[in-house]
Design an enzyme around this catalytic site. Structure first.
Site, PDB file in Angstrom:
ATOM      1  CE1 TYR A 268     120.718 -44.703  -9.238  1.00 35.18           C
ATOM      2  CE2 TYR A 268     122.950 -43.960  -8.766  1.00 35.18           C
ATOM      3  CZ  TYR A 268     121.634 -44.143  -8.369  1.00 35.18           C
ATOM      4  OH  TYR A 268     121.251 -43.757  -7.119  1.00 35.18           O
TER       5      TYR A 268
ATOM      6  CE  LYS B 182     115.765 -42.747  -7.817  1.00 35.97           C
ATOM      7  NZ  LYS B 182     114.620 -41.830  -7.624  1.00 35.97           N
TER       8      LYS B 182
HETATM    9  C1  HXC Z   1     125.369 -48.169   4.956  1.00 38.40           C
HETATM   10  C2  HXC Z   1     123.311 -47.581   5.794  1.00 38.40           C
HETATM   11  C3  HXC Z   1     123.605 -46.198   5.599  1.00 38.40           C
HETATM   12  C4  HXC Z   1     124.889 -45.860   5.061  1.00 38.40           C
HETATM   13  C5  HXC Z   1     121.601 -46.372   6.415  1.00 38.40           C
HETATM   14  N1  HXC Z   1     122.069 -47.618   6.285  1.00 38.40           N
HETATM   15  N2  HXC Z   1     122.517 -45.472   5.999  1.00 38.40           N
HETATM   16  N3  HXC Z   1     124.181 -48.537   5.467  1.00 38.40           N
HETATM   17  N4  HXC Z   1     125.723 -46.876   4.749  1.00 38.40           N
HETATM   18  N5  HXC Z   1     125.261 -44.570   4.865  1.00 38.40           N
HETATM   19  C6  HXC Z   1     121.376 -48.848   6.658  1.00 38.40           C
HETATM   20  C7  HXC Z   1     121.104 -48.878   8.150  1.00 38.40           C
HETATM   21  O1  HXC Z   1     122.249 -49.318   8.881  1.00 38.40           O
HETATM   22  C8  HXC Z   1     119.956 -49.878   8.221  1.00 38.40           C
HETATM   23  O2  HXC Z   1     120.396 -51.191   8.087  1.00 38.40           O
HETATM   24  C9  HXC Z   1     119.180 -49.580   6.945  1.00 38.40           C
HETATM   25  O3  HXC Z   1     120.089 -48.899   6.063  1.00 38.40           O
HETATM   26  C10 HXC Z   1     118.003 -48.671   7.206  1.00 38.40           C
HETATM   27  O4  HXC Z   1     118.484 -47.501   7.821  1.00 38.40           O
HETATM   28  P1  HXC Z   1     117.537 -46.599   8.752  1.00 38.40           P
HETATM   29  O5  HXC Z   1     118.309 -45.396   9.146  1.00 38.40           O
HETATM   30  O6  HXC Z   1     116.952 -47.440   9.836  1.00 38.40           O
HETATM   31  O7  HXC Z   1     116.340 -46.277   7.750  1.00 38.40           O
HETATM   32  P2  HXC Z   1     115.405 -45.028   7.700  1.00 38.40           P
HETATM   33  O8  HXC Z   1     115.383 -44.286   8.994  1.00 38.40           O
HETATM   34  O9  HXC Z   1     114.130 -45.496   7.151  1.00 38.40           O
HETATM   35  O10 HXC Z   1     116.121 -44.077   6.648  1.00 38.40           O
HETATM   36  C11 HXC Z   1     116.187 -44.410   5.288  1.00 38.40           C
HETATM   37  C12 HXC Z   1     117.518 -43.928   4.674  1.00 38.40           C
HETATM   38  C13 HXC Z   1     117.750 -42.458   4.993  1.00 38.40           C
HETATM   39  C14 HXC Z   1     117.460 -44.210   3.170  1.00 38.40           C
HETATM   40  C15 HXC Z   1     118.633 -44.772   5.283  1.00 38.40           C
HETATM   41  O11 HXC Z   1     119.010 -42.044   4.512  1.00 38.40           O
HETATM   42  C16 HXC Z   1     116.695 -41.586   4.434  1.00 38.40           C
HETATM   43  O12 HXC Z   1     115.596 -41.512   4.972  1.00 38.40           O
HETATM   44  N6  HXC Z   1     116.954 -40.904   3.323  1.00 38.40           N
HETATM   45  C17 HXC Z   1     115.962 -40.030   2.660  1.00 38.40           C
HETATM   46  C18 HXC Z   1     116.645 -38.934   1.952  1.00 38.40           C
HETATM   47  C19 HXC Z   1     117.656 -39.426   0.941  1.00 38.40           C
HETATM   48  O13 HXC Z   1     118.286 -40.487   1.108  1.00 38.40           O
HETATM   49  N7  HXC Z   1     117.864 -38.648  -0.095  1.00 38.40           N
HETATM   50  C20 HXC Z   1     118.840 -39.003  -1.093  1.00 38.40           C
HETATM   51  C21 HXC Z   1     118.133 -39.262  -2.324  1.00 38.40           C
HETATM   52  S1  HXC Z   1     119.288 -38.972  -3.630  1.00 38.40           S
HETATM   53  P3  HXC Z   1     120.654 -52.162   9.383  1.00 38.40           P
HETATM   54  O14 HXC Z   1     121.108 -53.446   8.787  1.00 38.40           O
HETATM   55  O15 HXC Z   1     121.704 -51.487  10.209  1.00 38.40           O
HETATM   56  O16 HXC Z   1     119.317 -52.250  10.100  1.00 38.40           O
HETATM   57  C22 HXC Z   1     118.893 -39.998  -4.845  1.00 38.40           C
HETATM   58  C23 HXC Z   1     119.654 -39.660  -6.090  1.00 38.40           C
HETATM   59  C24 HXC Z   1     119.793 -40.814  -7.000  1.00 38.40           C
HETATM   60  O17 HXC Z   1     118.099 -40.860  -4.728  1.00 38.40           O
HETATM   61  C25 HXC Z   1     120.844 -40.507  -8.041  1.00 38.40           C
HETATM   62  C26 HXC Z   1     122.248 -40.328  -7.494  1.00 38.40           C
HETATM   63  C27 HXC Z   1     123.321 -40.330  -8.544  1.00 38.40           C
END
Ligand code: HXC
Length: 315
Positions: free
Chosen positions: A163, A178
């Site tokens: 994407y 990305k």
């Molecule tokens: C809406 C969300 C949310 C959700 C988090 N947030 N999850 N908003 N829906 N499901 C918001 C939070 O409310 C917060 O905003 C802000 O994002 C930061 O969230 P935190 O939890 O404080 O951040 P952090 O602890 O640093 O975690 C980062 C993360 C987490 C991205 C939110 O999911 C993570 O660490 N992920 C790593 C692993 C991952 O995501 N893997 C997937 C990669 S797949 P506010 O305003 O409330 O402060 C990929 C594939 C791409 O990339 C291709 C796909 C087709």
């Protein structure tokens, strides 16, 4: 009769490159403790590399090290938050002190969750862009600043998403980031080619694995009849991405730089002669109309494999 689709790959444990291709090489994989990153780290280890597994989470780091060691490789863990340049520098220092100078960097760590753009908080946007785009740049920069003065060559692979080319409804933050990563890959390949550093992109298709986050696993319909939804007639296996990563960083890809290789069985190129009915992203994500609900709460990591077929999972 349904045509057979693309052949299944060679078995788990097979390698595309000669044994020992990465002997005496030091490889860093960010986010190398889970999912596709773990599969990539494992394949480098199988080929003789010493692998640094970088992650924020100690359980993930331990899982990555265990996976590489189970494949006969050498690995160590270093704590790192790729949003923080100091954290990257100390993790890279740690790897170099214990394994030797870094030759290869795989920027795999990412952050992502589905959310309609109008529901996304400023911090949610910033967080994903910070991890995906800024984190990738900071890691690339740190490695280049080690390699260039030491007159050492190197290879970088940035994990992307298709994407980046098309836009990603429901993933505005990750898709934009990305796209930045793809563009950054092209710029850095040119800037650092004179120093012997190759920079490429690597884009996975649908490759189910046991570490998908709860937010990603919860995308409605994600696990329904996956095999019939892709031109390949099957989902991908993490090892198919790992073979591509080890190839791109190897001497056999010595003239490939600035390229993004998509490993998705041509799924991203599909088009319908007549498009199916358009469904707005709020409806796809089963969201009520904007303003009629509270913004969704963050979701954690999925406890296990999704509810559907997981035959692609091999890491
Ligand atoms: C809406 C969300 C949310 C959700 C988090 N947030 N999850 N908003 N829906 N499901 C918001 C939070 O409310 C917060 O905003 C802000 O994002 C930061 O969230 P935190 O939890 O404080 O951040 P952090 O602890 O640093 O975690 C980062 C993360 C987490 C991205 C939110 O999911 C993570 O660490 N992920 C790593 C692993 C991952 O995501 N893997 C997937 C990669 S797949 P506010 O305003 O409330 O402060 C990929 C594939 C791409 O990339 C291709 C796909 C087709």
């Amino acid at each position: 009769m349904t045509p057979p689709g693309l052949r299944p790959p060679p078995p788990l444990g097979a390698s595309a490159l000669a044994p020992g291709t990465y002997e005496d090489r030091v490889v860093i994989v960010t986010g190398g403790g889970t999912g596709l990153g773990k599969a990539i780290a494992t394949e480098f280890g199988r080929l003789g590399a010493s692998v640094g597994i970088l992650s924020r989470d100690e359980h993930h780091r331990a899982a990555g090290v265990a996976a590489v060691e189970a494949a006969g490789g050498t690995a160590l863990a270093a704590r790192c938050d790729i949003r923080d340049a100091d954290s990257i520098a100390s993790a890279f220092d740690d790897v170099e002190a214990r394994l030797g100078p870094i030759d290869v960097l795989v920027n795999n760590a990412a952050g992502n969750f589905p959310v309609p753009a109008e529901d996304m908080s400023p911090n949610a946007w910033r967080t994903v862009v910070d991890i995906v785009l800024n984190g990738t740049f900071l890691c690339c920069r740190d490695l280049a600043r080690r390699l260039i003065p030491a007159r050492r060559d190197g290879a970088i692979v940035n994990v992307g998403a298709s994407y980046a080319w098309t836009g990603g409804p429901g993933f505005a933050h990750s898709a934009a980031a990305k796209a930045g990563v793809k563009n950054l890959t092209e710029t850095l390949a040119v800037e650092w080619g004179p120093y012997g550093i190759r920079v490429n992109g690597l884009v996975p298709g649908l490759m189910p694995h046991e570490d998908e986050t709860a937010a990603i696993a919860a995308v409605p319909g994600k696990y329904e009849v996956q095999d019939s939804r892709v031109p390949a007639g099957r989902v991908g296996f993490p090892r198919e991405l790992a073979w591509a990563a080890t190839y791109l960083c190897s001497p056999y890809a010595s003239y490939i730089s600035g390229h993004s290789l998509v490993v998705d069985g041509a799924n991203w190129q599909r088009r319908h002669t007549v498009q199916p009915p358009f469904i707005p992203i709020r409806e796809q994500l089963n969201r009520p109309p904007f303003g009629e609900s509270d913004p969704p709460q963050p979701a954690g990591r999925a406890p296990g494999p999704g509810p559907g077929p997981s035959k692609g999972a091999d890491s």
